[in-house]
Enzyme design. Structure first.
Site, PDB file in Angstrom:
ATOM      1  N   GLU A   2      73.909  43.556  41.165  1.00 50.08           N
ATOM      2  CA  GLU A   2      74.230  42.910  39.887  1.00 50.08           C
ATOM      3  C   GLU A   2      72.984  42.965  39.016  1.00 50.08           C
ATOM      4  OE1 GLU A   2      77.700  39.688  40.515  1.00 50.08           O
ATOM      5  OE2 GLU A   2      75.706  38.973  41.039  1.00 50.08           O
ATOM      6  N   TRP A  58      74.179  31.176  33.660  1.00 50.73           N
ATOM      7  CA  TRP A  58      73.175  31.290  34.740  1.00 50.73           C
ATOM      8  C   TRP A  58      72.344  32.555  34.756  1.00 50.73           C
ATOM      9  CZ3 TRP A  58      73.772  35.416  38.043  1.00 50.73           C
ATOM     10  CH2 TRP A  58      75.051  35.976  38.135  1.00 50.73           C
ATOM     11  N   ASP A 111      76.628  43.967  47.062  1.00 50.18           N
ATOM     12  CA  ASP A 111      76.494  43.822  45.601  1.00 50.18           C
ATOM     13  C   ASP A 111      75.207  44.347  45.002  1.00 50.18           C
ATOM     14  OD1 ASP A 111      78.768  42.182  45.432  1.00 50.18           O
ATOM     15  OD2 ASP A 111      77.600  40.391  45.894  1.00 50.18           O
ATOM     16  N   GLU A 134      81.279  42.350  51.534  1.00 49.52           N
ATOM     17  CA  GLU A 134      80.912  42.728  50.162  1.00 49.52           C
ATOM     18  C   GLU A 134      79.453  43.164  50.124  1.00 49.52           C
ATOM     19  OE1 GLU A 134      82.235  39.827  47.161  1.00 49.52           O
ATOM     20  OE2 GLU A 134      80.439  40.277  45.994  1.00 49.52           O
ATOM     21  N   ARG A 154      72.905  35.785  50.960  1.00 48.95           N
ATOM     22  CA  ARG A 154      71.836  36.698  51.398  1.00 48.95           C
ATOM     23  C   ARG A 154      71.237  37.400  50.184  1.00 48.95           C
ATOM     24  NH1 ARG A 154      75.902  38.360  55.681  1.00 48.95           N
ATOM     25  NH2 ARG A 154      75.272  37.218  57.532  1.00 48.95           N
ATOM     26  N   GLU A 155      70.852  36.586  49.179  1.00 45.42           N
ATOM     27  CA  GLU A 155      70.374  37.157  47.924  1.00 45.42           C
ATOM     28  C   GLU A 155      68.950  37.701  48.048  1.00 45.42           C
ATOM     29  OE1 GLU A 155      71.439  34.009  48.332  1.00 45.42           O
ATOM     30  OE2 GLU A 155      73.309  33.848  47.177  1.00 45.42           O
ATOM     31  N   GLY A 211      67.865  31.621  34.453  1.00 43.23           N
ATOM     32  CA  GLY A 211      68.661  30.548  35.031  1.00 43.23           C
ATOM     33  C   GLY A 211      69.615  29.903  34.037  1.00 43.23           C
ATOM     34  N   ARG A 231      65.307  26.316  51.270  1.00 47.93           N
ATOM     35  CA  ARG A 231      66.760  26.441  51.163  1.00 47.93           C
ATOM     36  C   ARG A 231      67.433  26.323  52.530  1.00 47.93           C
ATOM     37  NH1 ARG A 231      69.505  31.955  48.942  1.00 47.93           N
ATOM     38  NH2 ARG A 231      71.686  31.390  49.293  1.00 47.93           N
ATOM     39  N   HIS A 234      69.925  41.851  41.151  1.00 49.33           N
ATOM     40  CA  HIS A 234      70.287  40.828  42.128  1.00 49.33           C
ATOM     41  C   HIS A 234      71.179  41.500  43.174  1.00 49.33           C
ATOM     42  CE1 HIS A 234      71.818  36.669  43.071  1.00 49.33           C
ATOM     43  NE2 HIS A 234      72.909  37.331  43.389  1.00 49.33           N
ATOM     44  N   THR A 235      70.844  41.385  44.455  1.00 46.29           N
ATOM     45  CA  THR A 235      71.664  42.014  45.501  1.00 46.29           C
ATOM     46  C   THR A 235      72.132  40.969  46.503  1.00 46.29           C
ATOM     47  OG1 THR A 235      69.823  42.491  47.021  1.00 46.29           O
ATOM     48  CG2 THR A 235      70.284  44.137  45.309  1.00 46.29           C
TER      49      THR A 235
HETATM   50  C1  NAG Z   1      63.748  37.745  31.764  1.00 49.38           C
HETATM   51  O1  NAG Z   1      62.433  37.694  31.330  1.00 49.38           O
HETATM   52  C2  NAG Z   1      61.700  36.573  31.802  1.00 49.38           C
HETATM   53  C3  NAG Z   1      60.328  36.604  31.146  1.00 49.38           C
HETATM   54  O2  NAG Z   1      59.630  37.770  31.475  1.00 49.38           O
HETATM   55  C4  NAG Z   1      61.630  36.612  33.312  1.00 49.38           C
HETATM   56  O3  NAG Z   1      60.997  35.445  33.784  1.00 49.38           O
HETATM   57  C5  NAG Z   1      63.029  36.727  33.897  1.00 49.38           C
HETATM   58  O4  NAG Z   1      62.941  36.927  35.304  1.00 49.38           O
HETATM   59  C6  NAG Z   1      63.728  37.902  33.283  1.00 49.38           C
HETATM   60  N1  NAG Z   1      65.063  38.189  33.808  1.00 49.38           N
HETATM   61  C7  NAG Z   1      66.094  37.336  33.832  1.00 49.38           C
HETATM   62  C8  NAG Z   1      67.376  37.911  34.269  1.00 49.38           C
HETATM   63  O5  NAG Z   1      66.042  36.171  33.550  1.00 49.38           O
END
Ligand code: NAG
Length: 284
Positions: free
Chosen positions: A110, A201, A108, A106, A134-135, A205, A272, A123-124
């Site tokens: 994303e 997520w 990716d 795969e 392997r992000e 996060g 990690r 995100h790859t």
């Molecule tokens: C969203 O914005 C915050 C603040 O700038 C950043 O820390 C974060 O990496 C950004 N992207 C995502 C997907 O959370």
């Protein structure tokens, strides 16, 4: 005589070649009606403008997705994408190649959405023989919701290269012969794209949730171009990209992206991997 001579005059030839090049580009440009199937989403995925545009949407009940009709064993895929504008927190637009079965391969892309004005995260990941982890993540150097940008996957026997607007952002080399790290080269892969919700997520996060009052969310796909081959039929060998290497220009652009826009690389995450970084990290 004068008129037939003018047929071969330089300006006439320039015009002719321009027309041929333009026509070739037109024929070569993919058509979503011919190249893909909307695979899920119950009407939320739509092919528009005679196959020149595809939109995926997401609401509280469902996302949507499409997949290529063909499978590829090596290929060069360029797709223009315009991501969900405004408050896209919690949404994920995915664009990837994948084979089927348990020890799958795969590749990716994303795109993790964010609050209005906050940056998307690209995100790859690369899986070979079922092994991922392997992000590598990036910010982009433009607002990916304002215009279409070209996201490309080059996959040949030497390497996999992910590019954004022709600028390489990540390379995964075939190191099987030197260090035994499995490389995707036997299983055909299909192209998939989808828009779905991952508010648990995706954004910061999972701390920022999807604002469903903004739904439906829509991502757009344009000028899809998949030049692939199914392997072993010799058709691959005539493709210029089959032997394409990074080159020094590509290397310096890759370094520019990695120095300025990379925000996470599994190969630097020593916590990690307390037993030691994965083997490919010494080279990739
Ligand atoms: C969203 O914005 C915050 C603040 O700038 C950043 O820390 C974060 O990496 C950004 N992207 C995502 C997907 O959370």
């Amino acid at each position: 005589m004068a008129s037939s001579a003018s047929l071969y005059s330089p300006s006439y030839l320039v015009l002719l070649f321009t027309f041929v090049a333009w026509f070739a580009a037109l024929v070569d440009a993919g058509n979503f009606n011919q190249d893909v199937d909307i695979s899920w989403g119950d009407g939320r995925g739509k092919i528009l403008n005679n196959g020149q545009l595809l939109t995926l949407s997401l609401d509280k009940n469902s996302g949507s997705g499409f997949q290529s009709k063909k499978e590829f064993l090596f290929g060069k895929i360029d797709t223009q994408i315009k991501l969900v504008p405004g408050n896209s927190a919690g949404t994920v637009t995915a664009y990837y190649l994948s084979s089927q079965g348990p020890a799958h391969d795969e590749v990716d892309f994303e795109f993790l959405g964010n609050l209005s004005g906050d940056p998307y995260v690209l995100h790859t990941n690369v899986f070979s023989q079922g092994k991922g982890n392997r992000e590598v993540q990036f910010y982009l150097w433009f607002d990916p919701t304002k215009d279409f940008h070209t996201y490309s996957i080059l996959w040949n026997p030497n390497h996999i290269v992910l590019s954004v607007d022709g600028i390489p952002i990540r390379e995964f080399k075939n190191l099987e012969a030197t260090n035994g790290v499995a490389y995707p080269k036997k299983q055909p892969m299909r192209l998939y794209a989808s828009l779905w919700d991952a508010e648990d997520w995706a954004t910061r996060g999972g701390r920022v949730k999807t604002d469903w009052s903004q739904a439906p969310f829509t991502a757009s796909f344009g000028s899809f171009n998949a030049d692939g081959c199914a392997g072993n039929d010799g058709a691959c060998n005539s493709k210029g990209w089959m032997n394409q290497e990074m080159g020094s220009g590509g290397m310096s652009r890759l370094r520019w992206v990695q120095e300025n826009y990379m925000i996470y690389n599994y190969c630097s995450d020593v916590q990690r991997f307390p037993q030691g970084l994965p083997r490919e990290c010494s080279v990739n």
